[in-house]
Design an enzyme around this catalytic site. Structure first.
Site: not given
Length: 413
Positions: A226, A349, A364
């Site tokens: 992003h 996980d 991110s």
């Protein structure tokens, strides 16, 4: 009489079935993308019962790029019989990249300065005035130049305003992607005698993120998934230049419902390890000064190859070596306007959940790998459910990188 009832019942069942099939086709058509990319190893099919065949009346059209690839029209067929919608197919070459997963720091310097606030100026002669408001300036506007002088920092803006002596200034401004000019008259502040425009501006940003991939051919990388946006305005920061900095992770703030966690890291002083060249809604892009990884390249999946179910992310939460962690892809969104929110993923996980609580800030850009292919990258965390978050298709990031490379090629030519 019985035969008449039979045909009446058959007609009713047929009508209901036809209505069901029609509704199914309409809903499926709205769900499926209008454009597909295919490679030598990837077809355009998304589901086993949805087949895509070339439109017999279609004409092959060359793509206007240096690699001279081709596009053609096609039809999506339900059970290889019922047409659902027309789509566009683009043939592209197979793409291989090195998956990232390492954490890096970013220092971004804006092109122009961004108005993050507007305030009054108290003067001796005119009382309280608001030069910015009178000039029509708004929060989120980007001032590119004043009196034809570029202003890329707060200091440059202060200097040109002070040198004006109170005379009208002509500013070139960007708002919502459109340029316009306005005249603004500085006001002399009663307190310190300095000329003011009545605005607060931002000229830089810094933070950490994760490398998604590195392209051996172009020596460029993509990360974050992003864009870097202004914290106050939410607008994409216009990039002048930027540095990629090596960081050291020194802690984790665990994510909880309503309170996203974060990787705690500090910038390592010294020369930048790379340069930032683009800040876009589908990620940030740049070049490293040296090879960032010796990992073998893997194929990039097209969006139709992403499947709901098990996958893995490659990310760094300790030290400097990325590790794989298990996730589930729980939803796929083919809406082409959802640039960085194409998938919803869930961290499964137990190791990662125990250490981070799920997705935290700084992750991110962490690449998502499924069936040996780069499927996408993490982009956002759900504030009220840190185990879940959004992800972007790898195809979207690669397409943006290729567009940027094509633009650079044309500039050089």
């Amino acid at each position: 009489m019985k035969l008449k009832k039979f045909f009446k019942g058959l007609s009713l069942v047929t009508g209901v079935l036809a209505c069901f099939v029609l509704t199914f086709c309409e809903v499926t058509a709205s769900y499926l993308p209008d454009n597909y990319k295919v490679t030598s190893t990837c077809s355009a099919n998304i589901k086993n019962y949805l087949n895509i065949s070339a439109d017999e009346s279609a004409t092959i059209r060359p793509v206007l790029k240096e690699n001279d690839l081709q596009t053609y029209d096609a039809k999506v067929l339900f059970m290889n019989m019922i047409p659902i919608k027309k789509v566009n197919i683009q043939k592209i070459e197979d793409v291989y990249v090195v998956p990232g997963g390492s954490t890096f720091g970013v220092k971004l310097f804006t092109k122009g300065v961004i108005i993050v606030g507007i305030s009054d100026v108290k003067t001796k002669s005119d009382g309280v005035v608001n030069p910015a408001k009178q000039a029509g300036l708004q929060k989120g506007d980007i001032i590119l130049n004043v009196n034809q002088n570029e202003v890329n920092s707060n200091e440059e803006l202060i200097k040109v305003v002070e040198e004006s002596g109170g005379d009208d200034l002509f500013a070139e401004v960007i708002r919502n992607g459109m340029k316009y000019e306005t005249s603004i008259k500085p006001a002399k502040n009663e307190t310190d005698g300095a000329y003011k425009l009545g605005i607060w501006v931002r000229d830089s940003s810094a933070g950490i993120g994760t490398v998604t991939f590195w392209d051996e051919k172009t020596k460029t990388f993509g990360g974050l998934g992003h864009g870097i946006c202004d914290i106050d305005t939410g607008e994409l920061l216009p990039l002048s230049h930027g540095d990629i900095i090596k960081v050291n992770i020194n802690g984790i703030s665990k994510g909880m419902r309503g309170n996203p966690g974060e990787l705690k890291a500090y910038f390592i002083e010294g020369e930048p390890i790379g340069t930032l060249t683009e800040n876009t809604y589908s990620g940030i892009y740049g070049k490293f000064n040296s090879t960032p990884s010796s990992t073998e390249p893997i194929p990039v999946a097209m969006k139709q190859q992403a499947k709901q179910g098990k996958a893995q992310i490659l990310t760094t939460v300790f030290g400097s070596t990325p590790e794989y962690y298990d996730i589930d892809i729980v939803h796929i969104n083919y809406n082409e306007e959802a640039m960085s929110k194409n998938m919803i993923i869930k961290i499964t996980d137990e190791r990662l959940l125990g250490e981070t609580g799920g997705i935290i800030q700084g992750m991110s850009g962490s690449p998502i790998v499924q069936n040996g292919m780069l499927i996408g990258a993490i982009t956002h965390v759900f504030v009220n459910d840190p185990q879940r978050g959004y992800a972007i298709f790898a195809e979207n990031m690669i397409a943006k990188l290729q567009d940027l490379n094509d633009t650079d090629y044309k500039k050089i030519s």
